[in-house]
Design a protein around this motif. Structure first.
Motif, short mmCIF file in Angstrom:
data_model
loop_
_atom_site.label_atom_id
_atom_site.label_comp_id
_atom_site.label_asym_id
_atom_site.label_seq_id
_atom_site.Cartn_x
_atom_site.Cartn_y
_atom_site.Cartn_z
N GLU A 205 0.82 -1.21 0.00
CA GLU A 205 0.00 0.00 0.00
C GLU A 205 0.86 1.26 0.00
O GLU A 205 0.59 2.22 -0.73
N ARG A 206 1.89 1.26 0.79
CA ARG A 206 2.77 2.44 0.85
C ARG A 206 3.51 2.63 -0.46
O ARG A 206 3.61 3.75 -0.99
N LEU A 207 4.03 1.54 -1.01
CA LEU A 207 4.82 1.64 -2.22
C LEU A 207 3.95 1.94 -3.45
O LEU A 207 4.47 2.48 -4.44
N ALA A 208 2.67 1.62 -3.39
CA ALA A 208 1.79 1.98 -4.51
C ALA A 208 1.81 3.48 -4.74
O ALA A 208 1.75 3.96 -5.88
N VAL A 209 1.89 4.23 -3.66
CA VAL A 209 1.96 5.70 -3.77
C VAL A 209 3.39 6.13 -4.09
O VAL A 209 3.61 6.95 -4.99
N ASP A 210 4.35 5.59 -3.38
CA ASP A 210 5.75 5.97 -3.63
C ASP A 210 6.18 5.67 -5.06
O ASP A 210 6.95 6.42 -5.66
N ALA A 211 5.68 4.56 -5.62
CA ALA A 211 6.09 4.13 -6.95
C ALA A 211 5.36 4.85 -8.07
O ALA A 211 5.72 4.71 -9.24
N VAL A 221 3.13 5.72 -14.19
CA VAL A 221 2.50 4.48 -13.72
C VAL A 221 1.67 4.77 -12.48
O VAL A 221 2.04 5.61 -11.65
N ALA A 222 0.55 4.07 -12.35
CA ALA A 222 -0.35 4.28 -11.22
C ALA A 222 -0.95 2.96 -10.77
O ALA A 222 -1.07 2.01 -11.55
N GLY A 223 -1.34 2.92 -9.51
CA GLY A 223 -2.01 1.74 -8.97
C GLY A 223 -1.12 0.51 -8.95
O GLY A 223 0.09 0.60 -8.75
N MET A 224 -1.72 -0.65 -9.20
CA MET A 224 -0.97 -1.89 -9.16
C MET A 224 0.09 -1.95 -10.24
O MET A 224 1.11 -2.63 -10.09
N ALA A 225 -0.10 -1.22 -11.35
CA ALA A 225 0.93 -1.16 -12.38
C ALA A 225 2.20 -0.52 -11.86
O ALA A 225 3.30 -0.88 -12.27
N ALA A 226 2.05 0.43 -10.93
CA ALA A 226 3.23 1.06 -10.32
C ALA A 226 3.98 0.05 -9.47
O ALA A 226 5.22 0.01 -9.48
N ASN A 227 3.26 -0.79 -8.75
CA ASN A 227 3.91 -1.83 -7.97
C ASN A 227 4.62 -2.84 -8.87
O ASN A 227 5.75 -3.24 -8.61
N ALA A 228 3.94 -3.23 -9.96
CA ALA A 228 4.54 -4.20 -10.88
C ALA A 228 5.77 -3.62 -11.56
O ALA A 228 6.74 -4.34 -11.82
#
Length: 260
Positions: A205-211, A221-228
């Motif tokens: 959750e934290r890295l979704a925003v940081d990424a 990139v946004a959301g789960m795509a940012a995590n991926a």
């Protein structure tokens, strides 16, 4: 009154074709109609940007519709409740810091919020490729009908010119993967590779925003795509990070648009 079927047909085709042509040049193309991009679309449109969401499926909302394992409830942490308030989504406190909302209501109001703000939605339209110009900057997208892509039909696509693209395609990070596949020596982010890690809700959750970032020239990139795209963990049916990521993506896009 009597209804004329041909007038009905003409009305649908005429109005859609006018909109399609008007949106062949836009400010921001949001690929994927999940929660992060719906949030980003609302804030971008409210700020006056010309934005369109391209979703290959019939319906928008990504995985939020089904909540957790088809129980139609989602959890949102306290810091993201203000975004629920912005969209008029009802929620209640379960325990301190944990808030529960109806997933169906949440998706419905996210869609209504984005479209009411002025974002245009092109559903059943799939992303196929990017347009690249000098310095390998993304300057547009290549699209086709969703059923054409699903059926692997050999039908040439059409193109949309856009100043920025936001990849909100979830776990698959489709736009990022396309760039890695088609541009020699392309590097996405600091790691230069894609792939999410196993579930860890707190970190994910934290890295979704940081990424959430401009990870390639012209591509956010946004959301789960940012995590991926940054090899961060997945987080499950906790959606605060998705909403906050969409908000951050909109802010980044607005800043970038001022520079272009």
């Amino acid at each position: 009154m009597e209804l004329d079927e041909v007038i009905i047909t003409r009305a649908i085709f005429d109005e859609y074709s006018k909109t399609f042509l008007d949106y062949t040049e836009i400010d921001v193309a949001l690929i994927g109609g999940g929660p992060a991009n719906l949030v980003a679309a609302k804030y971008l449109a409210e700020a006056g940007a010309k934005v369109a969401i391209y979703e290959q499926k019939l319906s928008l909302g990504g995985g939020m519709w089904a909540g957790g394992m088809m129980f139609p409830r989602i959890v949102v942490q306290e810091e993201a409740c203000r975004i629920l308030d912005d969209f008029g989504i009802r929620y209640k406190e379960y325990q301190p810091g944990y808030y529960v909302a109806n997933s169906v209501e949440s998706v419905g109001k996210l869609i209504a919020g984005a479209t009411s703000a002025g974002a245009e939605v092109f559903n059943l339209v799939s992303f196929e490729d990017v347009m690249i110009r000098e310095n390998d900057r993304v300057t547009g997208i290549v699209i086709n009908w969703g059923p054409v892509t699903a059926q692997h039909l050999h039908v040439d696509p059409l193109m949309i010119r856009t100043k920025l693209v936001i990849d909100g395609t979830g776990h698959d990070a489709v736009v990022c993967n396309t760039i890695l596949k088609k541009i020699p020596n392309a590097k996405i982010g600091e790691l230069g590779k894609l792939g999410e890690k196993p579930m860890w809700s707190e970190v994910g959750e934290r890295l979704a925003v940081d990424a959430t970032q401009e990870i390639y020239p012209g591509l956010i990139v946004a959301g789960m795509a940012a995590n991926a795209a940054t090899c961060a963990p997945r987080m499950g049916p906790v959606f605060g990070g998705m909403l906050l990521s969409g908000e951050k993506a909109a802010k980044l896009a607005l800043e970038k648009l001022k520079e272009l």
